[in-house]
Design an enzyme around this catalytic site. Sequence first.
Site, PDB file in Angstrom:
ATOM      1  N   ARG A  46      20.603  15.906 -22.149  1.00  0.00           N
ATOM      2  CA  ARG A  46      19.777  15.031 -22.875  1.00  0.00           C
ATOM      3  C   ARG A  46      19.908  15.131 -23.910  1.00  0.00           C
ATOM      4  O   ARG A  46      19.633  14.487 -24.312  1.00  0.00           O
ATOM      5  CB  ARG A  46      18.912  16.154 -21.613  1.00  0.00           C
ATOM      6  N   TYR A  98       3.042  -7.075 -25.410  1.00  0.00           N
ATOM      7  CA  TYR A  98       3.456  -6.751 -23.597  1.00  0.00           C
ATOM      8  C   TYR A  98       2.446  -6.182 -23.304  1.00  0.00           C
ATOM      9  O   TYR A  98       1.726  -5.080 -23.966  1.00  0.00           O
ATOM     10  CB  TYR A  98       4.635  -6.198 -23.098  1.00  0.00           C
ATOM     11  N   ASP A 170       8.531  -4.893 -32.483  1.00  0.00           N
ATOM     12  CA  ASP A 170       9.162  -5.206 -31.180  1.00  0.00           C
ATOM     13  C   ASP A 170      10.287  -6.086 -31.400  1.00  0.00           C
ATOM     14  O   ASP A 170       8.776  -7.238 -30.748  1.00  0.00           O
ATOM     15  CB  ASP A 170       8.348  -5.112 -30.212  1.00  0.00           C
ATOM     16  N   LYS A 195      16.140  -5.905 -21.424  1.00  0.00           N
ATOM     17  CA  LYS A 195      16.186  -7.913 -21.300  1.00  0.00           C
ATOM     18  C   LYS A 195      17.332  -8.235 -22.141  1.00  0.00           C
ATOM     19  O   LYS A 195      17.963  -7.821 -21.287  1.00  0.00           O
ATOM     20  CB  LYS A 195      14.711  -8.282 -21.927  1.00  0.00           C
TER      21      LYS A 195
HETATM   22  C1  PLP Z   1       8.177  -7.323 -25.097  1.00  0.00           C
HETATM   23  C2  PLP Z   1       8.530  -6.059 -24.527  1.00  0.00           C
HETATM   24  N1  PLP Z   1       8.291  -5.093 -25.370  1.00  0.00           N
HETATM   25  C3  PLP Z   1       8.271  -3.573 -24.311  1.00  0.00           C
HETATM   26  C4  PLP Z   1       8.066  -3.937 -22.817  1.00  0.00           C
HETATM   27  C5  PLP Z   1       8.639  -2.473 -21.920  1.00  0.00           C
HETATM   28  O1  PLP Z   1      10.230  -2.192 -21.222  1.00  0.00           O
HETATM   29  P1  PLP Z   1      11.247  -1.555 -20.377  1.00  0.00           P
HETATM   30  O2  PLP Z   1       9.415  -2.854 -18.817  1.00  0.00           O
HETATM   31  O3  PLP Z   1      11.511  -1.182 -20.107  1.00  0.00           O
HETATM   32  O4  PLP Z   1       9.752  -0.052 -20.173  1.00  0.00           O
HETATM   33  C6  PLP Z   1       8.362  -5.021 -22.467  1.00  0.00           C
HETATM   34  C7  PLP Z   1       8.724  -5.467 -20.548  1.00  0.00           C
HETATM   35  O5  PLP Z   1       9.018  -6.245 -20.202  1.00  0.00           O
HETATM   36  C8  PLP Z   1       8.662  -6.260 -22.916  1.00  0.00           C
HETATM   37  O6  PLP Z   1       8.926  -7.796 -22.491  1.00  0.00           O
END
Ligand code: PLP
Length: 382
Positions: A46, A98, A170, A195
């Site tokens: 961890r 998101y 992000d 992604k």
């Molecule tokens: C722009 C964006 N940020 C954060 C996330 C969250 O990531 P995760 O699904 O890996 O938890 C996503 C998920 O689709 C996303 O598209």
Amino acid sequence: MKFATKTIHGGIAPDEHTGAIMTPIYQTSTYIQSEPGVHKGYEYSRTQNPTREALENNIACLENGKKGLVFSSGLAAIDTLLKTFSPGDEILSSNDLYGGSYRLFTKVYQDFGIKFKFISFDNPGDVKQHITENTKMIWLETPTNPMMNIIDIKAISDLSKEHDLLLAVDNTFASPYLQTPIDLGADLVMHSVTKYMSGHSDVVMGALVVKEDAHLAERLAFLQNSCGAVPGPQDCFLVLRGIKTLHLRMQRHCENAGKIAEFLDAHPKVGRVYYPGLKSHPNHDVASRQMRGFGGMISFTTKEPTVEAATKVISNTKVFHLAESLGGVESLCGHPASMTHAAIPKEVREKSGVVDSLIRLSVGVEDVDDLIDDLKQALNHI
Ligand SMILES: Cc1ncc(COP(=O)(O)O)c(C=O)c1O
């Protein structure tokens, strides 16, 4: 090192015991100690794991940051960052983001006393009025999910420095191939590694990269270990492998998406097309300045403004598969209002353009002619 070299070698060295060119999967929970506290730098997985460490160094190198940390999902990465704040602190966030991030902000952390203001960053001059003495961080998504708005990171970073705020970006939609926010003044970058970074729709993971290996990095590493949302070594290996072709994949994602955006823009059954590469996109100039390409994500509305029209298109594609997520080699389509952004109330999402006829495409790396033919036949169902 240039970017293409960094994807393959950045922060990674061949295994010193065997010479293995690929980072081994250290599938172990613990490490032996010759006497209490005497070990080879690893105690418990961890806290540290060599496969995870290689990935963290690789991602930090790609983002031009000093410290990388990976988590068991993108939301776990954001969750860890939010734990660095205290009740009463305020965070300014882009109002088009998101749905899961919005849910984490409003349905989890708001209850712990952290305040969120969702605002437009279209005009950096208008942001100042929202900053109070309690504001601690600006949270940006650019390009935004799903409206593909582009925020001027450099302009917002000037503002955040002026007010001594943390600027976090992000960078999921762009990937470091297209944009490196730290170079534009951000303090921290977040990824849903799930992604483009992973790129093969086979892993769920998140990452944070910090500009300076100082107090914030230490605090985040402490929280990563204390709260424990770490990914396993097998997943870290898969992402290390995926990143080796990030530059090649992104190049093709961009090429294909550019052609598809033009096709959609000229189609009589299509309403609006949201793609930063189109000259008609309101932030095309900012995108051209801060990005090295326009990415693989496109959103568009059907001219007939109904959920039924959008449903006909996304239920009839054959090469584009209807699914959540994005950034993989295969093309996906989705309906943000009922899928990725269902957590956002209708009146809030519609204000930022997430209407019922909006379709989001994650353009993959297949042959672009097949992708265009597929959309053509699906649009004929309206
Ligand atoms: C722009 C964006 N940020 C954060 C996330 C969250 O990531 P995760 O699904 O890996 O938890 C996503 C998920 O689709 C996303 O598209």
